[in-house]
Design an enzyme around this catalytic site. Structure first.
Site: not given
Ligand code: AHR
Length: 470
Positions: A43, A220
């Site tokens: 991320d 997300e």
């Molecule tokens: O990397 C942890 C989580 O995994 C992040 O917040 C999300 O974007 C992914 O699903």
């Protein structure tokens, strides 16, 4: 030279445009980075701040703290000092996972948004800390309240941006009205402070397409880039294994972004796993600018192997990577493919030919074309002794080689016919020319779509043998 003399935005105006955050130049000089950028930081966010520093953050495998790095160059982030600016073990705010931090400068303070498990690992809500001080690595951080939304449900991956003078927050949240509250949709709201939103909130995207519903029903990891009169919001979908992929939402600049109808959704992912380049599950990206301010870059994570044992979330090998983001003539972004590890590739634009590029074809001679997928026009310039070779990005390990008919074809076992001497452009020193090492005096030459290696006998020939790296 018989070419379509397309409009070439000059570099100077590109810098002005880039600085103003307006339309990014269609054409900008090549960038050069070495992937992997940062190991085991999922991320990833790279923020180029007005102080000239690049700031880096991302999820750590233990999901237990917020770390920051900074460097004057993007590549410098790879081995920059990493500072823990928030440690779950030293806070009473939550006991669960710490996910996907993002650093933002709002007003005259720093803010880091991250997901935090309140009472358990997965009792995840959006949390904010505020930093006083010019340098966020040494700032005094204070905790703000969890961000309240319309529903008290699993919510994560907050990103904030300002568009047309309005500050927005976009995040992922389980919606009890959809998929029986499973998975996450993308929500958006205006902000009335760096840690509060204006309700009601708006759902701008649901995990409705098949490629968004593999393993988990997920939208997300949103992030925004504003270019060419539009707001482009990327997001990631599906489980965080090799099915993870990047999607794209687009809205017109000036729109009220809390009106869901202004958003258009691409039906296919814009960046996804690529077996040939050994990059799997690319996603949860951010955007930043190259050091010269002329190129947009996408920073994202990926694994370099496909099969994972156990729950992907607990696999630490989502590494941070960076590559150039290109723009089509219609102003839309062309993400290409996740490029191979190592030196990032370039495109070779022909002199005086607008946006026509040297294009490799899997089993045919190379051509000069415009309007083709960016990955077919990307080459890694690889050193081969005193010479260079042009390795096809979408066919790693295969190089342009001079065939008997003087055309250029991809070969897996390059010999002297794949060796070239790279020199300053014969028609423009700002460009490059490639002389065949096996055929001295003969150069890669493109004209009217045809690419050959040939001797040059005129200024016009020199133009056909001149390319610009992008
Ligand atoms: O990397 C942890 C989580 O995994 C992040 O917040 C999300 O974007 C992914 O699903």
């Amino acid at each position: 030279m018989l070419c379509n003399l397309g409009s070439i935005v000059t570099y100077a105006s590109a810098a002005v445009a880039a600085f103003a955050g307006l339309a990014m130049a269609e054409i900008a000089p090549a960038v050069s980075y070495n992937n992997t950028l940062v190991y085991q930081r999922a991320d990833p966010q790279v923020l180029k701040h007005t102080d000239g520093w690049y700031y880096f953050t991302g999820s750590v495998p233990a999901y237990d703290k917020v770390v920051l790095r900074r460097s004057q160059t993007i590549q410098g982030l790879s081995d920059a000092e990493e500072v823990t600016v928030w440690d779950r073990a030293k806070s009473t705010a939550g006991v669960g996972y710490v996910w996907a931090p993002e650093l933002h400068w709002i007003g005259d303070k720093w803010y880091i948004y991250f997901a935090l498990g309140r009472r358990s690992e997965f009792d995840i809500r959006m949390f904010v800390i505020e930093g006083e001080g010019e340098n966020p690595l040494t700032a005094a951080w204070t905790e703000k309240p969890f961000i309240g939304t319309d529903y008290d449900t699993f919510s994560l991956d907050a990103t904030t941006f300002e568009a047309d003078g309005v500050r927005y927050l976009c995040w992922a949240q389980a919606d009890p009205r959809y998929d029986n509250g499973a998975g996450t949709s993308l929500f958006l709201a205006k902000m009335d402070s760096p840690w509060t939103i204006v309700r009601p909130t708006t759902v701008v995207s649901r995990p409705a397409l098949a490629w968004e519903r593999i393993g988990h029903f997920v939208n997300e990891g949103a992030y925004v880039i504003q270019r060419n009169g539009r707001i482009f919001m990327t997001y990631s979908a599906s489980a965080t294994d090799h099915n993870y992929a990047v999607g794209l939402l687009t809205a017109p600049q000036g729109a009220d972004l809390t009106d869901a109808s202004v958003w258009t959704k691409a039906q296919q992912p814009v960046l996804k796993s690529n077996e040939r380049t050994s990059q799997y599950g690319p996603g949860h990206n951010s955007f930043t600018l190259s050091e010269d301010g002329l190129s947009d870059l996408i920073v994202y994570h990926a694994r370099q192997y496909k099969d994972i044992v156990g729950e992907p979330l607990y696999n630490p090998d989502r590494h941070a990577r960076v590559q150039k983001l290109y723009w089509r003539e219609d102003g839309t972004p062309d993400f290409g493919i996740p490029v191979p590890d190592g030196l990032t590739p370039v495109r070779l634009r022909a002199f005086g030919c607008g946006r026509s590029y040297l294009k490799h074809n899997e089993n045919a001679a190379a051509t000069l074309e415009g309007g083709v997928p960016v990955e077919l026009t990307q080459f890694r310039i690889v050193e081969a002794g005193d010479n260079v070779r042009l390795e096809a990005t979408s066919f790693p390990g295969r190089f342009l080689s001079v065939a008997e008919d003087a055309s250029l074809r991809l070969v897996a076992e390059p010999g002297a016919d794949a060796d070239f001497v790279q020199a300053a452009g014969l028609a423009d020193e700002a460009g490059v020319s490639f002389e065949s090492a096996g055929r001295p005096g003969e150069f890669i030459h493109a004209e009217s779509g045809v690419v050959v290696v040939k001797a040059l006998a005129s200024d016009k020939d020199n133009q056909g043998a001149t390319f610009y790296t992008e």
